[in-house]
Design an enzyme around this catalytic site. Structure first.
Site, mmCIF file in Angstrom:
data_model
loop_
_atom_site.group_PDB
_atom_site.id
_atom_site.type_symbol
_atom_site.label_atom_id
_atom_site.label_comp_id
_atom_site.label_asym_id
_atom_site.label_seq_id
_atom_site.Cartn_x
_atom_site.Cartn_y
_atom_site.Cartn_z
ATOM 1 N N GLU A 284 26.896 2.914 3.710
ATOM 2 C CA GLU A 284 27.722 3.244 2.009
ATOM 3 C C GLU A 284 27.523 4.698 2.278
ATOM 4 O O GLU A 284 27.991 5.317 0.852
ATOM 5 C CB GLU A 284 26.513 2.194 1.310
ATOM 6 C CG GLU A 284 26.952 1.026 0.537
ATOM 7 C CD GLU A 284 25.994 0.310 -0.289
ATOM 8 O OE1 GLU A 284 26.368 -0.322 -0.709
ATOM 9 O OE2 GLU A 284 25.049 0.514 -0.828
ATOM 10 N N HIS A 305 26.453 -10.386 27.149
ATOM 11 C CA HIS A 305 27.795 -10.868 27.364
ATOM 12 C C HIS A 305 28.019 -10.867 26.343
ATOM 13 O O HIS A 305 28.673 -12.818 26.620
ATOM 14 C CB HIS A 305 26.555 -11.836 27.438
ATOM 15 C CG HIS A 305 24.969 -11.545 28.116
ATOM 16 N ND1 HIS A 305 25.395 -12.213 30.056
ATOM 17 C CD2 HIS A 305 24.006 -11.200 28.601
ATOM 18 C CE1 HIS A 305 24.381 -11.483 30.218
ATOM 19 N NE2 HIS A 305 23.694 -10.949 29.748
ATOM 20 N N LYS A 419 33.974 -6.416 -6.743
ATOM 21 C CA LYS A 419 33.175 -7.057 -8.142
ATOM 22 C C LYS A 419 34.401 -7.251 -9.574
ATOM 23 O O LYS A 419 34.323 -8.242 -10.034
ATOM 24 C CB LYS A 419 31.667 -6.227 -8.577
ATOM 25 C CG LYS A 419 31.097 -5.985 -7.851
ATOM 26 C CD LYS A 419 29.758 -5.068 -7.817
ATOM 27 C CE LYS A 419 28.763 -4.944 -6.834
ATOM 28 N NZ LYS A 419 27.874 -4.037 -7.834
HETATM 29 O O1 PA5 Z 1 22.155 0.938 -2.281
HETATM 30 C C1 PA5 Z 1 22.478 0.475 -2.618
HETATM 31 O O2 PA5 Z 1 22.995 0.668 -4.037
HETATM 32 C C2 PA5 Z 1 22.821 -1.538 -2.574
HETATM 33 O O3 PA5 Z 1 23.111 -1.881 -1.681
HETATM 34 C C3 PA5 Z 1 22.536 -1.972 -4.160
HETATM 35 O O4 PA5 Z 1 20.969 -2.281 -3.359
HETATM 36 C C4 PA5 Z 1 22.674 -3.575 -3.659
HETATM 37 O O5 PA5 Z 1 23.864 -3.438 -4.656
HETATM 38 C C5 PA5 Z 1 21.925 -4.083 -4.904
HETATM 39 O O6 PA5 Z 1 21.769 -3.486 -6.151
HETATM 40 P P1 PA5 Z 1 20.868 -3.826 -7.248
HETATM 41 O O7 PA5 Z 1 19.273 -3.821 -6.921
HETATM 42 O O8 PA5 Z 1 21.079 -2.866 -8.786
HETATM 43 O O9 PA5 Z 1 20.288 -5.540 -7.711
#
Ligand code: PA5
Length: 444
Positions: A284, A305, A419
């Site tokens: 990310e 394996h 989303k």
């Molecule tokens: O790193 C990030 O920002 C995302 O992976 C969020 O942690 C994830 O989408 C969950 O978001 P939230 O804590 O707002 O529900």
């Protein structure tokens, strides 16, 4: 406490020390950007000095809340996804008994909201039927669909089983200080809450209550975890320990030499979810602007394996970072057998870990010979302190590496695309135009 140690000598057949050192001036600037806030995404740098700025009062509050949940509940369900899930899961798995789910005693920490699996949720509801359970609901934004669905279901079940007043006492919400649906709900219901600060992104939030509360409920020492991170923070930011910066430089030198995929390798099944946490952190943070090392992970020797063939002989665009755990908690020796029908007497008397270590060394030599550069992070043992060090090491390296790559390591614009389509397909109010467009596209 012993320190974790990085070894990069097995990448030098692919990139030279000079290639790596050429990135040093840029890496030093990147590290400085993390503290002088002059880089991209500088409103999300709250994690950089988080370990040293976390006060005892907060840790005591988390421990007290965890104790109450432990005493009151047979199961505690931590609801969250992405950064609101993976850190806690990684640490609990790394420190825990491999068969914790089948052992009596401490309350079990279960996870929900990290998927939209209907059967998963049904089976969880069945497991919790008639049981004393509590909920830690975690969402920074407070609006994420997956945890919201799980929370709606489990909150209803808890209220039905325990009554609204008792349910209120067994629900803890971790969310933004002011904004979001979860904050509104927590305020109106009067839940105990902890705050995720605005300047700490989800994937950097394991050392906030997001990770610390579930870890404390599972019975682990969060003060030792934070202390390990503190040591690494001080050593990294003071320049006393350059290993995180060296890791960032080395992986970028390899990337520039055509190694587009990094595989995080472990030889200890307890580190599977550490690999998942690491994949999110780097994926990310770096996968943007059509750039970035693809983060993958394998669990060896299991995956030798399966994926072992690809790694040894497939496209030469990969490098590996091996997490090597020096000391195991327990000792198991291979017995001798008079009949020796399995031919294993040549290793009789050896510890299982000696065999594992030879699998690790043998694999490294084979992979390096096969054109797969290897880095190694030696971890003294799977303890809270070592995990704290590892978390900060990888976070700091990720910030430096993202800046070396010239991306904003602290946003995640790409996760919105699915989303938008999902909301359009589900006909969410406010998405009418997107719904019409997507229907037209699918009818073609
Ligand atoms: O790193 C990030 O920002 C995302 O992976 C969020 O942690 C994830 O989408 C969950 O978001 P939230 O804590 O707002 O529900």
């Amino acid at each position: 406490m012993e320190k974790i140690q990085l070894n990069i000598s097995d990448v030098l057949a692919t990139v030279s020390r000079a290639d790596i050192e050429a990135l040093a001036p840029e890496a030093a600037k990147s590290l400085a950007k993390l503290t002088d806030h002059s880089g991209l995404g500088n409103d999300f740098l709250g994690w950089v000095k988080l370990p040293t700025s976390t006060d005892e009062k907060l840790l005591n509050d988390i421990e007290a809340t965890a104790k109450a949940l432990r005493e009151d509940c047979e199961y505690v369900v931590a609801i969250g996804i992405g950064g609101s899930y993976l850190g806690a899961k990684a640490v609990i798995e790394a420190l825990g008994n491999s068969f914790a789910a089948y052992l009596p005693g401490a309350p079990k920490v279960l996870f929900a909201g990290q998927n939209i699996g209907e059967d998963y949720l049904y089976e969880l509801q069945q497991l919790l039927k008639g049981r004393k359970f509590g909920i830690i609901v975690i969402s920074k934004s407070g609006t994420t669909t997956e945890p919201a669905i799980a929370f709606r279901l489990l909150k209803e079940q808890l209220e039905q089983q325990a009554g609204k007043d008792e349910a209120r006492k067994r629900i803890v919400a971790i969310t933004d200080a002011k904004r979001g649906a979860l904050r509104t709900l927590a305020t109106s219901e009067g839940y105990k809450t902890f705050v995720i600060e605005d300047n700490v992104g989800g994937r950097f939030s394991v050392l906030t209550p997001v990770g610390l509360l579930p870890i404390a409920v599972a019975g682990y020492d969060i003060k030792a975890l934070v202390e390990g991170a503190r040591e690494m923070e001080k050593a990294t930011l003071s320049g006393k320990d350059m290993s995180a910066v060296t890791y960032a430089m080395t992986r970028n030198a390899l990337y520039r030499a055509g190694k587009k995929i990094e595989i995080l390798v472990n030889y200890n099944p307890k580190l599977h979810f550490f690999g998942e946490w690491w994949k999110q952190l780097y994926g990310e943070s770096e996968g943007k602007d059509h750039k970035g090392i693809f983060p993958a992970a394998v669990d060896n020797s299991t995956d030798l394996h399966s994926m072992g063939q690809w790694i040894q002989d497939g496209e030469r665009t990969i490098f590996e970072t091996v997490i090597s755990v020096a000391e195991q908690k327990y000792e198991v020796r291979i017995p001798s057998d008079d009949d020796n029908l399995d031919g294993l007497n040549y290793i009789a008397g050896k510890r299982v870990d000696e065999v594992n270590k030879m699998a690790e060394l043998g694999t490294k030599l084979a992979h390096v010979d096969g054109g797969v550069p290897n880095m190694q992070l030696v971890v003294p043992a799977l303890t809270e302190n070592a995990l704290g060090q590892m978390i900060y090491f990888f976070e700091a390296a990720c910030g430096v590496s993202g800046y070396l790559l010239e991306v904003n390591p602290f946003n995640q614009p790409g996760v919105e695309a699915y989303k938008k389509n999902m909301f359009a397909l589900l006909e969410k109010p406010g998405y009418e135009a997107e719904t019409a467009a997507i229907k037209q596209r699918l009818e073609k």
